[in-house]
Design a protein around this motif. Structure first.
Motif, short mmCIF file in Angstrom:
data_model
loop_
_atom_site.label_atom_id
_atom_site.label_comp_id
_atom_site.label_asym_id
_atom_site.label_seq_id
_atom_site.Cartn_x
_atom_site.Cartn_y
_atom_site.Cartn_z
N VAL A 84 0.82 -1.22 0.00
CA VAL A 84 0.00 0.00 0.00
C VAL A 84 0.86 1.27 0.00
N PHE A 85 1.99 1.24 0.67
CA PHE A 85 2.86 2.41 0.78
C PHE A 85 3.22 3.01 -0.58
N PRO A 86 3.74 2.24 -1.54
CA PRO A 86 4.06 2.86 -2.84
C PRO A 86 2.81 3.28 -3.62
N LEU A 87 1.71 2.56 -3.42
CA LEU A 87 0.49 2.93 -4.12
C LEU A 87 0.00 4.31 -3.66
N ARG A 88 0.23 4.61 -2.40
CA ARG A 88 -0.16 5.93 -1.88
C ARG A 88 0.75 7.03 -2.40
N ILE A 89 2.05 6.81 -2.32
CA ILE A 89 2.96 7.91 -2.67
C ILE A 89 3.07 8.14 -4.17
N TRP A 90 2.84 7.10 -4.97
CA TRP A 90 2.96 7.24 -6.42
C TRP A 90 1.61 7.13 -7.13
N ARG A 91 0.51 7.26 -6.42
CA ARG A 91 -0.80 7.03 -7.03
C ARG A 91 -1.09 7.96 -8.20
N ASN A 92 -0.59 9.19 -8.16
CA ASN A 92 -0.83 10.12 -9.27
C ASN A 92 -0.24 9.60 -10.58
N TYR A 93 0.86 8.86 -10.49
CA TYR A 93 1.51 8.31 -11.68
C TYR A 93 0.89 6.98 -12.11
N LEU A 94 0.17 6.32 -11.21
CA LEU A 94 -0.32 4.98 -11.47
C LEU A 94 -1.76 4.91 -11.95
N TYR A 95 -2.54 5.98 -11.74
CA TYR A 95 -3.93 5.97 -12.17
C TYR A 95 -4.02 5.80 -13.68
N GLY A 96 -4.90 4.89 -14.10
CA GLY A 96 -5.15 4.70 -15.52
C GLY A 96 -4.16 3.82 -16.25
N VAL A 97 -3.18 3.27 -15.54
CA VAL A 97 -2.22 2.38 -16.19
C VAL A 97 -2.25 1.02 -15.50
N HIS A 98 -1.81 -0.01 -16.21
CA HIS A 98 -1.72 -1.35 -15.63
C HIS A 98 -0.49 -1.41 -14.72
N VAL A 99 -0.68 -1.91 -13.51
CA VAL A 99 0.40 -2.00 -12.54
C VAL A 99 0.52 -3.43 -12.06
N ASP A 100 1.74 -3.97 -12.07
CA ASP A 100 2.03 -5.27 -11.50
C ASP A 100 2.76 -5.06 -10.18
N LEU A 119 -11.37 -3.37 9.12
CA LEU A 119 -11.53 -2.07 8.50
C LEU A 119 -10.25 -1.58 7.82
N LEU A 120 -9.11 -1.83 8.46
CA LEU A 120 -7.83 -1.43 7.89
C LEU A 120 -7.57 -2.15 6.57
N HIS A 121 -7.80 -3.46 6.56
CA HIS A 121 -7.62 -4.22 5.32
C HIS A 121 -8.58 -3.74 4.24
N CYS A 122 -9.80 -3.45 4.62
CA CYS A 122 -10.80 -2.97 3.68
C CYS A 122 -10.33 -1.67 3.02
N ARG A 123 -9.81 -0.75 3.82
CA ARG A 123 -9.33 0.54 3.30
C ARG A 123 -8.13 0.33 2.37
N TRP A 124 -7.21 -0.55 2.77
CA TRP A 124 -6.03 -0.82 1.96
C TRP A 124 -6.40 -1.50 0.64
N LEU A 125 -7.34 -2.43 0.68
CA LEU A 125 -7.75 -3.12 -0.53
C LEU A 125 -8.46 -2.18 -1.50
N GLU A 126 -9.26 -1.27 -0.97
CA GLU A 126 -9.92 -0.29 -1.83
C GLU A 126 -8.88 0.60 -2.52
N LEU A 127 -7.86 1.00 -1.78
CA LEU A 127 -6.80 1.81 -2.37
C LEU A 127 -6.07 1.04 -3.46
N SER A 128 -5.79 -0.23 -3.21
CA SER A 128 -5.06 -1.02 -4.20
C SER A 128 -5.92 -1.30 -5.44
#
Length: 130
Positions: A84-100, A119-128
């Protein structure tokens, strides 16, 4: 090349041996207080590390120490936090592209199939999923 306490050779990322020398050379713990001392020293070196790559080339590298409340997380939660950490900090670059996402923690391959999550897992999974 050295960066943030890690060595970045051509073949991949490695921990700088000088940074972990104290842990490797720690005498064998023989008492409960020795074990606590070793765990405290080893915990000092724990961090969340992630690398953003594109077409096999490193684009960005991020790392941070585990926060105080995260020290109580089970291993599964820490591994999920690393995703989740990199998805948060780099999310602006990752939206709309395929990410592995690559991880060496086997239990995370089933994380999207779990029925009962907190609840924590739910929030993290939604972000991912975003």
């Amino acid at each position: 090349m050295g960066f943030l306490g890690h060595i970045i050779p051509v073949k991949g990322i490695e921990v700088d041996a000088k940074k972990t020398e104290a842990v490797r050379n720690f005498p064998r713990p023989l008492s409960p207080s020795d074990i606590q001392s070793f765990l405290g020293l080893a915990r000092y070196y724990r961090s969340l590390i992630c690398v953003l790559m594109q077409k096999g080339n490193v684009i960005a590298y991020a790392s941070r120490k585990i926060k105080i409340h995260e020290k109580n997380y089970p291993t599964h939660d820490l591994e999920l936090a690393v995703v989740v950490f990199p998805l948060r900090i780099w999310r602006n670059y990752l939206y709309g592209v395929h990410v592995d996402v690559f991880t060496d923690h086997k239990s995370l391959q089933y994380v999207f199939k779990q029925k009962d999550i907190n609840l924590l897992h739910c929030r993290w999974l939604e972000l991912s999923k975003d």
